[in-house]
Design an enzyme around this catalytic site. Structure first.
Site, short mmCIF file in Angstrom:
data_model
loop_
_atom_site.label_atom_id
_atom_site.label_comp_id
_atom_site.label_asym_id
_atom_site.label_seq_id
_atom_site.Cartn_x
_atom_site.Cartn_y
_atom_site.Cartn_z
N GLY A 287 0.83 -1.20 0.00
CA GLY A 287 0.00 0.00 0.00
C GLY A 287 0.86 1.24 0.00
N LYS B 18 -11.63 -10.31 -17.27
CA LYS B 18 -12.24 -10.67 -18.54
C LYS B 18 -11.77 -12.03 -19.05
CE LYS B 18 -14.45 -8.35 -20.98
NZ LYS B 18 -15.91 -8.24 -21.21
N SER C 196 -26.64 -7.92 -22.56
CA SER C 196 -26.18 -7.03 -23.62
C SER C 196 -25.74 -7.80 -24.86
CB SER C 196 -25.01 -6.17 -23.13
OG SER C 196 -23.86 -6.98 -22.92
N GLY C 197 -25.42 -9.07 -24.68
CA GLY C 197 -24.86 -9.86 -25.77
C GLY C 197 -23.36 -10.07 -25.63
N GLY C 198 -22.73 -9.34 -24.70
CA GLY C 198 -21.31 -9.53 -24.44
C GLY C 198 -21.07 -10.76 -23.58
N VAL C 199 -19.81 -11.15 -23.46
CA VAL C 199 -19.49 -12.39 -22.75
C VAL C 199 -19.82 -12.29 -21.27
CG1 VAL C 199 -17.06 -11.74 -22.37
CG2 VAL C 199 -17.72 -14.16 -22.42
N ASP C 200 -19.66 -11.11 -20.66
CA ASP C 200 -19.91 -10.97 -19.22
C ASP C 200 -21.38 -11.22 -18.88
OD1 ASP C 200 -17.29 -10.06 -19.36
OD2 ASP C 200 -17.90 -7.97 -19.41
N SER C 201 -22.27 -10.54 -19.60
CA SER C 201 -23.69 -10.71 -19.32
C SER C 201 -24.19 -12.07 -19.80
CB SER C 201 -24.51 -9.59 -19.96
OG SER C 201 -24.42 -9.61 -21.37
N CYS D 121 5.30 -6.15 1.73
CA CYS D 121 5.66 -4.74 1.86
C CYS D 121 4.89 -4.08 3.01
CB CYS D 121 5.43 -4.03 0.52
SG CYS D 121 6.35 -2.48 0.35
#
Length: 533
Positions: free
Chosen positions: A78, A389, A246-251, A105
């Site tokens: 940090g 991702k 949405s059509g993306g891989v995440d959703s 650290c």
């Protein structure tokens, strides 16, 4: 597997208390975050070793840590000094849980100070590579050479380790570069084993995971998918859920996981906000209705979102406006479906980090994080919130999703609104769609689509004079952007072939009437971000 401590440990915490969802992951490393620059990198290194991990804020109650039954705990670095006023601290009882702890650290400094050691500001700060002498090759440094390179980034130093600690390694400026109390299984390193500049950092971290914590390294994305389905089933025991698709891989991954968890109690909602790429609305409807047979509601909200965005030029206001409107649309749709209680969405870990946390500054608000209204009535369920991702792509393959979804390049939730610099209008969106479509076509034709993290066009507010057909033009400039990345946290610009850049430029200025100039962005992240807004 690691053996677990007795029912009551020295801290008086019941370590056997856990929920059904926690038991789905048998071995887990807890990473306690103190605002580390490399915090997410530690998580990646642990997961790359096939061990599941979670990142928790520094002020999480020790009871919450114990309830997760961790096989080990890592304290991150940090930017603070342990002596700074208001510096992040953790409950000192974490060192009494009977669980192995590795302090990195700042985490090492905090461990030493909490246990009676002495920490002071160094006479000179140490940044960059340092030659390190290993003096004890047991456990943490098993298989590591006597002399190796480490990556230092610190101002404070351990002056005197706590009682019971021995020295494992040292550098010219850090006599206690690594220390250990083997009886309590507490370890500290002054350097950063998670970065590639530490020559044997991967081995050192894996020694902690396997030799000290006793992890088996059996976790993978298939394990995560099973655990996520189990967890979602317990999070949504009754009532219906809607999923922001949405059509993306995440959703898409979130939708399939949710469907496996609750079946027909899931309804997917696809909102066409008018900010999608060319042909995407038709593709989403066709794919998820015809191929996956999901219960999909298509909402045409193009006019509604454009009205809300009228006159807005500030990127943060754009993002939050879109986020708020998204939620309102979902709430309206849910009111037409009986007994809806949950909203499933594909938030990723980089979304969370960039939108700001207790220890991380806001970079830009993602519509599904920073744009969420405080009075939202639906309970959020985010099955991939802790993933990057590329990890979500692995789950997509585990679930049998087709390549056109699993390998679809990341696309921001606010869509083209943040690739149209300045005010968003229907005309400017149409111009960008055509230019962006050309970029995608040419990148695919060159065989680079899956090798590039993101490639797209940005429509600037700049206009310049040009000559076309022996006449003067005064038209927009399009910015071409292409980057490589592993997880979206950092990125480098792609050295595209000159002939490819030339083809893209030529097609855009010839086929898109409102554009007469194309430029290429050669900025990495940091200092820039992948998106322009």
């Amino acid at each position: 597997m690691a053996s677990h401590p007795p029912a009551k440990n020295n801290a008086g915490i019941d370590v056997n208390a856990h929920t059904a969802s926690e038991s789905a992951v048998r071995e887990k490393i807890i990473i306690i975050d103190f605002g580390a620059q490399y915090g997410q990198l530690i998580a990646r290194r642990v997961r790359d070793a096939h061990v599941f991990c979670e990142i928790l804020p520094h002020d999480v109650p020790v009871e919450g840590i114990a309830a997760k039954k961790p096989a080990g705990i890592i304290l991150t670095g940090g930017p603070s000094s342990v002596y700074d006023g208001g510096s992040p601290q953790c409950d000192a009882r974490v060192f009494e849980l009977g669980v192995p702890v590795l302090g990195i650290c700042y985490g090492m400094h905090l461990m030493c100070r909490s246990l009676g050691g002495k920490v002071r500001r160094g006479e000179r700060r140490e940044y960059g590579k340092a030659e390190m002498e290993v003096v004890d090759h047991a456990d943490l440094f098993a298989g590591v050479e006597d002399t190796t390179l480490s990556w230092m980034s610190h101002g404070d130093l351990v002056l005197e380790p706590p009682e019971g600690f021995v020295v494992l390694a040292r550098t010219a400026n850090a006599p206690f570069a690594a220390i250990a109390d083997r009886r309590r299984r507490l370890f500290g390193v002054q350097f950063h084993p998670e970065v590639v500049h530490t020559a044997r950092g991967k081995d050192i971290l894996e020694n902690f995971l396997f030799r000290v914590c006793g992890c088996s390294g059996s976790w993978n994305m298939g394990s995560f998918a099973q655990a996520a389905v189990s967890r979602m089933a317990s999070e949504m025991p009754e009532g219906r859920a809607i999923c922001a698709l949405s059509g993306g891989v995440d959703s898409a991954v979130s939708a399939v996981l949710a469907h496996r968890a609750i079946g027909d109690r899931l309804t997917c909602v696809f909102v066409d906000h008018g900010l999608l790429r060319k042909g995407e609305p038709e593709q989403v409807r066709r794919t998820f209705r015809e191929r996956f047979h999901l219960n999909l509601i298509h909402v045409d909200a193009r006019d509604r979102f454009l009205d809300k965005l009228s006159g807005i030029t500030d990127p943060e206001v754009k993002r939050k406006t879109i986020g708020h409107e998204f939620i309102r649309v979902f709430e309206e749709e849910s009111s037409r479906i009986p007994d809806v209680k949950y909203l499933v969405q594909g938030t990723l870990y980089p979304d969370v980090i960039e939108s700001g946390t207790k220890t991380a500054a806001v970079i830009k608000s993602h519509h599904n994080v920073g744009g969420l209204p405080p009075n939202m009535r639906l309970k959020l369920v985010e099955p991939v919130r802790d993933l990057f991702k590329d990890e979500v792509r692995e789950i997509a393959r585990e679930l049998g999703l087709p390549d056109e979804i699993a390998w679809r390049q990341p696309f921001p939730g606010p869509g083209l609104a943040i690739r149209v610099i300045g005010e968003v209008t229907r005309e400017r969106l149409d111009t960008l769609r055509e230019a962006d479509s050309i970029v995608t076509e040419e990148i695919r034709a060159a065989g680079l689509y899956r090798r590039i993290w993101q490639s797209f066009a940005v429509l600037s507010t700049m206009k310049s004079v040009g000559v076309m057909g022996d006449g003067r033009t005064y038209a927009y400039t399009v910015i071409l952007r292409a980057v490589t990345s592993d997880d979206g946290m950092t990125a480098d610009w792609v050295r595209l072939p000159y002939d490819l850049i030339e083809r893209i430029s030529s097609r855009i200025v010839n086929e898109v009437s409102e554009v007469n100039r194309v430029v290429y962005d050669v900025t990495s992240k940091p200092p820039g971000t992948i998106e322009w807004e």
